[in-house]
Design a protein around this motif. Structure first.
Motif, PDB file in Angstrom:
ATOM      1  N   TYR A  75       0.861  -1.179   0.000  1.00 56.68           N
ATOM      2  CA  TYR A  75       0.000   0.000   0.000  1.00 56.68           C
ATOM      3  C   TYR A  75       0.899   1.232   0.000  1.00 56.68           C
ATOM      4  O   TYR A  75       1.839   1.314   0.807  1.00 56.68           O
ATOM      5  CB  TYR A  75      -0.893   0.016   1.239  1.00 56.68           C
ATOM      6  CG  TYR A  75      -2.233  -0.668   1.063  1.00 56.68           C
ATOM      7  CD1 TYR A  75      -2.400  -1.701   0.147  1.00 56.68           C
ATOM      8  CD2 TYR A  75      -3.335  -0.275   1.810  1.00 56.68           C
ATOM      9  CE1 TYR A  75      -3.615  -2.319  -0.014  1.00 56.68           C
ATOM     10  CE2 TYR A  75      -4.568  -0.896   1.649  1.00 56.68           C
ATOM     11  CZ  TYR A  75      -4.702  -1.917   0.738  1.00 56.68           C
ATOM     12  OH  TYR A  75      -5.915  -2.522   0.570  1.00 56.68           O
ATOM     13  N   ARG A  76       0.620   2.201  -0.873  1.00 57.78           N
ATOM     14  CA  ARG A  76       1.523   3.325  -1.060  1.00 57.78           C
ATOM     15  C   ARG A  76       0.746   4.628  -1.217  1.00 57.78           C
ATOM     16  O   ARG A  76      -0.318   4.657  -1.837  1.00 57.78           O
ATOM     17  CB  ARG A  76       2.389   3.101  -2.309  1.00 57.78           C
ATOM     18  CG  ARG A  76       2.987   1.712  -2.416  1.00 57.78           C
ATOM     19  CD  ARG A  76       3.792   1.517  -3.686  1.00 57.78           C
ATOM     20  NE  ARG A  76       5.061   2.227  -3.627  1.00 57.78           N
ATOM     21  CZ  ARG A  76       6.155   1.728  -3.066  1.00 57.78           C
ATOM     22  NH1 ARG A  76       6.153   0.533  -2.519  1.00 57.78           N
ATOM     23  NH2 ARG A  76       7.275   2.440  -3.065  1.00 57.78           N
ATOM     24  N   ASP A  77       1.280   5.709  -0.642  1.00 54.28           N
ATOM     25  CA  ASP A  77       0.796   7.050  -0.954  1.00 54.28           C
ATOM     26  C   ASP A  77       2.005   7.907  -1.328  1.00 54.28           C
ATOM     27  O   ASP A  77       3.089   7.373  -1.603  1.00 54.28           O
ATOM     28  CB  ASP A  77      -0.045   7.649   0.179  1.00 54.28           C
ATOM     29  CG  ASP A  77       0.738   7.884   1.461  1.00 54.28           C
ATOM     30  OD1 ASP A  77       1.994   7.876   1.426  1.00 54.28           O
ATOM     31  OD2 ASP A  77       0.104   8.088   2.520  1.00 54.28           O
ATOM     32  N   ALA A  78       1.865   9.191  -1.335  1.00 55.55           N
ATOM     33  CA  ALA A  78       2.937  10.063  -1.814  1.00 55.55           C
ATOM     34  C   ALA A  78       4.173  10.071  -0.918  1.00 55.55           C
ATOM     35  O   ALA A  78       5.271  10.434  -1.371  1.00 55.55           O
ATOM     36  CB  ALA A  78       2.411  11.491  -1.970  1.00 55.55           C
ATOM     37  N   THR A  79       4.028   9.643   0.349  1.00 48.28           N
ATOM     38  CA  THR A  79       5.155   9.780   1.280  1.00 48.28           C
ATOM     39  C   THR A  79       5.577   8.489   1.975  1.00 48.28           C
ATOM     40  O   THR A  79       6.641   8.460   2.584  1.00 48.28           O
ATOM     41  CB  THR A  79       4.801  10.806   2.371  1.00 48.28           C
ATOM     42  OG1 THR A  79       3.648  10.361   3.096  1.00 48.28           O
ATOM     43  CG2 THR A  79       4.511  12.179   1.750  1.00 48.28           C
ATOM     44  N   ARG A  80       4.779   7.458   1.940  1.00 51.65           N
ATOM     45  CA  ARG A  80       5.126   6.243   2.690  1.00 51.65           C
ATOM     46  C   ARG A  80       4.523   5.014   2.025  1.00 51.65           C
ATOM     47  O   ARG A  80       3.727   5.112   1.098  1.00 51.65           O
ATOM     48  CB  ARG A  80       4.639   6.348   4.143  1.00 51.65           C
ATOM     49  CG  ARG A  80       3.135   6.563   4.243  1.00 51.65           C
ATOM     50  CD  ARG A  80       2.663   6.704   5.668  1.00 51.65           C
ATOM     51  NE  ARG A  80       3.163   7.901   6.308  1.00 51.65           N
ATOM     52  CZ  ARG A  80       2.668   9.124   6.112  1.00 51.65           C
ATOM     53  NH1 ARG A  80       1.673   9.318   5.269  1.00 51.65           N
ATOM     54  NH2 ARG A  80       3.154  10.164   6.741  1.00 51.65           N
ATOM     55  N   HIS A  81       4.901   3.849   2.546  1.00 57.36           N
ATOM     56  CA  HIS A  81       4.325   2.607   2.033  1.00 57.36           C
ATOM     57  C   HIS A  81       4.342   1.551   3.122  1.00 57.36           C
ATOM     58  O   HIS A  81       5.098   1.636   4.109  1.00 57.36           O
ATOM     59  CB  HIS A  81       5.077   2.115   0.792  1.00 57.36           C
ATOM     60  CG  HIS A  81       6.523   1.780   1.041  1.00 57.36           C
ATOM     61  ND1 HIS A  81       6.952   0.542   1.439  1.00 57.36           N
ATOM     62  CD2 HIS A  81       7.638   2.545   0.940  1.00 57.36           C
ATOM     63  CE1 HIS A  81       8.263   0.540   1.567  1.00 57.36           C
ATOM     64  NE2 HIS A  81       8.705   1.754   1.279  1.00 57.36           N
ATOM     65  N   ALA A  82       3.500   0.533   2.962  1.00 57.10           N
ATOM     66  CA  ALA A  82       3.454  -0.628   3.858  1.00 57.10           C
ATOM     67  C   ALA A  82       3.470  -1.876   2.983  1.00 57.10           C
ATOM     68  O   ALA A  82       2.618  -2.028   2.099  1.00 57.10           O
ATOM     69  CB  ALA A  82       2.194  -0.593   4.714  1.00 57.10           C
ATOM     70  N   ASP A  83       4.443  -2.759   3.207  1.00 59.73           N
ATOM     71  CA  ASP A  83       4.595  -3.966   2.400  1.00 59.73           C
ATOM     72  C   ASP A  83       4.360  -5.198   3.258  1.00 59.73           C
ATOM     73  O   ASP A  83       4.772  -5.239   4.435  1.00 59.73           O
ATOM     74  CB  ASP A  83       6.003  -4.060   1.804  1.00 59.73           C
ATOM     75  CG  ASP A  83       6.353  -2.867   0.929  1.00 59.73           C
ATOM     76  OD1 ASP A  83       5.424  -2.120   0.549  1.00 59.73           O
ATOM     77  OD2 ASP A  83       7.554  -2.688   0.637  1.00 59.73           O
ATOM     78  N   HIS A  84       3.735  -6.223   2.663  1.00 63.27           N
ATOM     79  CA  HIS A  84       3.585  -7.494   3.364  1.00 63.27           C
ATOM     80  C   HIS A  84       3.747  -8.637   2.370  1.00 63.27           C
ATOM     81  O   HIS A  84       2.993  -8.732   1.403  1.00 63.27           O
ATOM     82  CB  HIS A  84       2.226  -7.605   4.046  1.00 63.27           C
ATOM     83  CG  HIS A  84       2.061  -8.916   4.775  1.00 63.27           C
ATOM     84  ND1 HIS A  84       2.619  -9.147   6.012  1.00 63.27           N
ATOM     85  CD2 HIS A  84       1.443 -10.069   4.410  1.00 63.27           C
ATOM     86  CE1 HIS A  84       2.340 -10.380   6.399  1.00 63.27           C
ATOM     87  NE2 HIS A  84       1.629 -10.961   5.444  1.00 63.27           N
TER      88      HIS A  84
END
Length: 378
Positions: A75-84
């Motif tokens: 999941y990504r936005d302009a400043t960060r992300h979360a990966d699984h």
């Protein structure tokens, strides 16, 4: 060949779910005919990612379509992300046409008859269903129930409505329920470029999501989901499928800065395809000897990418409980529960003022994000 006058199971809709249902019915020893208004290999707007559970179900059908390994979700936005990463091993990004071709070949090899025809009417009694089909060459080009053309009458013991979001079977059996809320639509296209990740990337902005799925060593698919108006639809005007930017890409892709930058020089492959409204409801999944399966049985949204897995589970359940509507309804509810609960919840969050907190929350609570991904991927 031509559509026979009688068959035990008539499957209306020859997409992946319809073909899976036909395969399950053949393996249960039933005579099966599949009809679809389109001929040959069928394309459709979809995310094209088979999560691990969906891939396992496809392989169980004896089908192994070509594609690109998918290691997890980002999941990504302009400043960060979360990966699984998926705990159970990789899924697979598969072109919709490749999946359909593989399932179609398998169905034909196992004795399923597939014909081009358009459903025009049906009526039923306690012993079977009488189905009126338009078998004219131009049947695929008109959707009006009363359109002209030669009619073929087929008597089926059972009819499986696997004909998608805007199911004619659902409408003709009186199972349609008007959808509520602001409609969402999807657009999908492909780019000729080497995948830069083996994750399915979900890019979030304030109004839309873009799903990036590697489907070949040199191709990625991009699907954009948004509410009516945010995909470029004009009141009374062209549907989202017709809306593209000057370079042929889906309208609105420029809003995803990271993604737009990566794809700036990548050639667009084929035309943009659209789907929607995504939200569809049905009163129930059975009416007499008619059963609804897959998107035709009710659909929440493509937000969680579970369409194929849920559809294949329904295809298995409907054949196992073909003669018991109540048991199929319960099996359908079990097979779709996680999808309905999680997708409805995430959709409500995505449509609220707190939408912008989705990626930050996933990044701040990776254990929770991972639990949700694993629940969807199984």
């Amino acid at each position: 060949m031509s559509v026979p006058a009688r068959t035990e199971v008539l499957v209306v809709g020859g997409g992946p779910v319809g073909l899976a249902a036909a395969l399950q019915a053949r393996r249960a020893g039933r005579e099966v005919v599949v009809v679809d208004r389109r001929d040959g290999v069928i394309d459709k707007a979809c995310g094209e990612g088979l999560l691990p559970g969906a891939l396992a179900a496809v392989l169980d059908l004896g089908v192994d379509p070509p594609g690109h390994p998918l290691a997890g979700i980002s999941y990504r936005d302009a400043t960060r992300h979360a990966d699984h990463p998926f705990a159970a091993g990789p899924g697979r990004g598969v072109r919709r046409t490749a999946l359909h071709a593989a399932l179609r070949d398998r169905a034909l090899a196992e004795g399923v008859q597939i014909e081009q025809a358009t459903l025009r009417g049906l009526s039923q009694d306690a012993r079977g269903v009488d189905v009126a089909l338009d078998t004219s060459h131009g049947a695929a080009h008109h959707d009006d129930q009363d359109a002209g053309g030669p009619r073929t009458l087929v008597r089926a013991s059972w009819v499986l409505g696997c004909d998608g979001l805007h199911s004619t079977v659902r409408r003709l059996t009186g199972l349609d329920v008007p959808a509520r809320g602001r409609a969402r639509f999807g657009l999908r296209t492909h780019y000729r470029t080497a995948p830069w990740s083996d994750l399915v990337e979900v890019h979030w902005t304030s109004h839309a999501e873009a799903y990036v799925t590697p489907v070949a060593p040199d191709v990625v698919g991009v699907a954009v989901l948004a509410r009516r108006g945010d995909t470029g639809r004009r009141p009374g005007g062209d549907p989202p499928a017709a809306r593209t930017d000057d370079d042929g890409a889906p309208a609105g892709l420029a809003a995803f800065a990271e993604l737009a930058d990566r794809l700036r020089d990548a050639p667009v492959l084929g035309r943009v395809r659209g789907a929607g409204p995504l939200r569809q409801r049905a009163r129930r999944r059975a009416a007499g000897r008619v059963r609804l399966v897959g998107d035709a049985s009710g659909y929440v949204d493509a937000l969680t990418g579970e369409g194929v897995r849920v559809g294949l589970a329904q295809a298995d359940a409907v054949v196992r409980h073909l003669d018991d509507a109540a048991t199929y309804e319960r099996a359908w509810s079990r097979a779709t529960r996680d999808y309905r609960v999680l997708t409805t919840g995430l959709l409500a969050w995505a449509g609220s003022p707190a939408r912008g907190a989705i990626v930050p929350a996933a990044s701040a609570a990776p254990w929770l994000f991972g639990a949700v991904v694993e629940r969807l991927a199984r």
